[in-house]
Design an enzyme around this catalytic site. Structure first.
Site: not given
Ligand code: GLC
Ligand code: GLC
Length: 810
Positions: A484-486, A501
């Site tokens: 989950n890049d977020c 990020q």
């Protein structure tokens, strides 16, 4: 509401109105030259790199939508119209768009004049070919003018749309063959060794290459002044915006038709051979390219070759059941989408501009899962490319550039799930092919050939990276984010425009991910098996011990009351717990911990999946978490930046739904697994296309969740890991046919109303013909070539052999 229908025999989706709820697109090309094309012929093509080598100009986020592509204007007794509906939008008496495997065929008819445009990128070519047939279906003779139109992109798509102070002065063209071939050669005079062209295989009545002359400065593409006036002006572009436009005049008796072939081509010349004479490009290679597609016979042959190519790719996995939606997704569209994501990664779609991201480390490893059964050699190549962007400490560049194959320094590293995906990609490849020699290939770390190691060494470092980065609870540190890049637990961003990020990484050693822990226990055993197969018994045992420790850490610190926690944040606070106000339960850790075999002994896995059903499931799919974050939390990052119900903030992020599908099959709940699989499956959403909006033949990244204003509406179709994972879920776990050590495992988990299915699966050159008889029992038994076997693994067979398998559940 439907806007078309599937034609399974021809492997096409047939769109029957131009007024779809969003542009519905297709991809042409499967090697070096690619095109995006909508059902109205909008889009563009590029050579290898959508940012650096774009041939045609397309305007993203334009008003009106879907504008800019290859257009053909017809002028029939003064009535000008476009058979693709856009851009002129004149009412059509008949319209149809057939998106097929690597080709798109659009037909429009008005007042007895019918035009059919068939677009494709022939195998082995660097060109988009369009066979354009005009047919007089009326009972009177017609004089028809045909105007073609494409607008050239000045190669670098980012520069093309921003650096106007330069690029409005650089455009150059050449006219050849009396105007039948229009060459675009901007920057060829200096450092480029390539040019493009727009060609038609007939003499023309006129041409234009200057946009302003053809369209008119204050006109739109729906009213080009040349088309309205009926005559090309033979303009030669100098700066501004070069285009290619031909005029063809045809006199068609009643019932008569005329076919012409247009080619948008890309040519590269060796530097020494760039020029024919000063200022004149050497066109030998362009001529050779157009000569290949000069006749309808040649086009028909190239189309047949393309069809044969897809026959062969798709024949590696075919199912036949009583559910035609299931069959068409598995046999045609899901595999097709997997090939497209393999080629495009996340670069160029109608939502991805082609100038943004490179290839993702985790994305590309997961994309492999959907194509390795079709193109094992290319999967191998991709694995070695990806591995070469790993760093010596086992961490990985999060992205790399396809042209240079180098890690992207801007984004850098620190996404702590990345290394594990390499193990899963390699393991899938090895099970599919049996190619164990890949482990010995010497692969650089961070592209430094001196600092390399065997691929096996890379896998060890991947595994080791997790172990060297454990947090206070013995769970893996999350770094900048995991899948989950977020979920950005180490980056507290308070200023607009900062990257969630990569800005101000707190580099704390507190924030831990239960999802990575789940991945470790799910994927780690693949490495153990690989080590063992290589005789590294001691090392395998040590790895097993680490996995066992992680299992204890998950059981001790990774559980809430009724589900798995998601993470611990920078301050050591639980995320994904009933103690939280928002974000009480997340999907990812339920999927991965259960796929990793956690919670089977004490019923916890069952409870966690029941919680998913109760708390996260909706009629349009399973949301990522619940309840959504109502406010922005800097300690959580981008996830809380989205309005509730969209994207990672409790949208239905389709990529992770199949993890729950697989988890359900591991508990033997076939009905529930199939329900989850079908509720986000595009073919099952065809009837509600007005709600879903994106193409009913491919997955989208996200469907708005239950908290969203526009619940059920999808965005970001085509380029998503959803394609590969759903293919894995349906073919390997629900239909249950997957390569394993020593053979093909056949262990279906079908919904109760699917009584019988047949699967044909080619593996390592042998064909397995599998007849699955579903019954009420819990145990499967297998017969191979008429003889019962023990267990559920059918031994691999020699190339060319056909193995008959019957699987019965009684
Ligand atoms: C461009 C540049 C400027 C330069 C001028 C002449 O306008 O922005 O810096 O002086 O070209 O080369
Ligand atoms: C995007 C990224 C992918 C990530 C996902 C969830 O699809 O490409 O890498 O896992 O979002 O954040």
């Amino acid at each position: 509401m439907k806007f078309g229908h599937f034609d399974d025999e021809n492997r096409e989706y047939v769109i029957t109105t131009p007024k779809t709820p969003y542009p519905w697109i297709n991809y042409l090309g499967s090697e070096n030259f690619f095109s995006l094309i909508s059902h109205q012929a909008a889009g563009y093509c590029f050579y290898r790199d959508a940012r650096l080598r774009r041939l045609l100009r397309f305007r993203y986020n334009n008003v009106p939508a879907d504008m800019g592509g290859r257009y053909f204007y017809l002028r029939d007794s003064g009535d000008a119209w476009t058979p693709t509906f856009m851009p002129m939008k004149k009412e059509l008496d008949f319209y149809e768009c057939r998106h097929g495997m690597g080709y798109t065929k659009i037909t429009g008819e008005r007042n007895g004049l019918r035009a059919t445009a068939t677009f494709f990128v022939p195998l082995g070519s660097t060109a988009e070919v369009c066979e354009f047939k005009v047919e007089n279906r009326s009972d009177a003779a017609k004089k028809v003018e045909l105007f073609s139109f494409v607008e050239f992109c000045l190669w670098n798509a980012l520069d093309d749309s921003t650096n106007f102070q330069r690029n409005l002065s650089t455009g150059e063209v050449e006219i050849g063959n009396g105007g039948s071939t229009l060459y675009h050669k901007t920057e060829y005079r200096e450092r480029r060794d390539h040019f493009s062209f727009f060609h038609v295989n007939r003499p023309v009545a006129g041409f234009d290459t200057d946009r302003e002359t053809f369209v008119g400065l204050y006109n739109g593409l729906h009213e080009p002044q040349v088309v309205l006036g009926g005559e090309c002006r033979n303009s030669v572009a100098s700066g501004w915006s070069p285009i290619g436009a031909h005029q063809l005049t045809m006199n068609l008796a009643a019932g008569e038709s005329q076919t012409q072939i247009f080619v948008v081509g890309y040519v590269q010349n060796p530097v020494a051979e760039k020029w024919e004479k000063q200022g004149v490009i050497n066109k030998t290679r362009a001529d050779a390219l157009t000569a290949k597609f000069n006749t309808p016979q040649q086009v028909a042959e190239a189309l047949a070759a393309l069809a044969a190519h897809w026959d062969s790719l798709l024949s590696n996995y075919q199912v036949s059941s009583s559910d035609d939606r299931l069959d068409r997704m598995v046999n045609i569209w899901n595999q097709y989408q997997c090939m497209v994501t393999f080629h495009m990664s996340r670069s160029a779609s109608f939502f991805e501009s082609g100038i943004g991201r490179g290839m993702g480390f985790r994305d590309s490893n997961q994309d492999l899962l959907g194509v390795v059964h079709m193109i094992p050699e290319r999967a191998r190549e991709r694995i070695l490319d990806i591995a070469a962007t790993q760093r010596a400490d086992g961490s990985a560049y999060h992205q790399y550039q396809p042209l240079t194959k180098r890690g992207n320094d801007e984004v850098g590293s620190g996404f702590n799930d990345d290394p594990l995906w390499l193990i899963s990609g390699v393991s899938a490849y090895m099970k599919e092919t049996g190619d164990d020699a890949i482990l010995d290939v010497h692969v650089p770390f961070d592209h430094n050939v001196e600092k390399g190691g065997s691929l096996l060494e890379h896998l060890r470092r991947s595994f080791g990276h997790v172990l060297q980065n454990l947090g206070p609870h013995g769970l893996p540190l999350i770094g900048r984010a995991d899948w989950n890049d977020c979920l950005n637990l180490n980056c507290f961003s308070e200023k607009p425009d900062e990257s969630f990020q990569t800005t101000q990484n707190q580099s704390g050693r507190t924030a831990e991910s239960v999802m990575i822990a789940g991945m470790f226990v799910a994927i780690g055993p693949d490495l153990v098996q690989i080590l063992r197969s290589r005789g590294h018994e001691e090392e395998a045992k040590t790895a097993e011990q680490h996995i066992a420790n992680m299992r204890v850490a998950i059981d001790t610190h990774g559980r809430d009351k009724d589900w798995f926690l998601r993470a611990y944040d920078y301050f050591g606070t639980k995320i994904g717990s009933s103690e939280n106000k928002n974000g009480q339960i997340f999907i990812e850790s339920q999927g991965w911990c259960i796929m990793g075999g956690q919670g089977f002994n004490d019923g916890f896995a069952l409870r966690a999946l029941d919680s998913v059903k109760e708390r996260l499931n909706t009629k349009y799919g399973i949301v990522l978490q619940d309840p959504p974050y109502a406010e922005y939390h800097k300690e959580l990052g981008e996830i809380s930046s989205y309005p509730p119900g969209y994207k990672e903030n409790a949208g239905i992020f389709c990529h992770n739904n199949p993890w729950i599908v697989i988890a359900e099959t591991m508990l033997g709940r076939g009905d529930q697994a199939f329900k989850y699989w079908s509720q986000i499956c595009p073919a099952y959403l065809e009837e509600i296309s007005e709600v879903h909006r994106t193409e009913p033949y491919v997955y989208s990244q996200m469907i708005a969740g239950k908290a969203a204003v526009r619940h059920g509406e999808a965005k970001n179709s085509w380029l998503t890991g959803t394609a590969a994972w759903n293919f894995v879920a349906i073919t390997q776990h629900i239909l249950g046919v997957r390569p394993d050590i020593g053979g093909l495992r056949v262990e279906p988990c079908l919904p109760s109303d699917l009584k019988q299915v047949s699967v044909r699966r080619r593996c390592r050159g042998a064909m397995f013909d599998i007849d699955v008889q579903n019954g009420p029992g819990t145990q499967w038994s297998l017969e191979v070539n008429g003889k019962a076997i023990n267990g559920l693994v059918v031994p691999f067979a020699a190339k060319g052999e056909t193995v008959k398998v019957t699987a019965r559940r009684v």
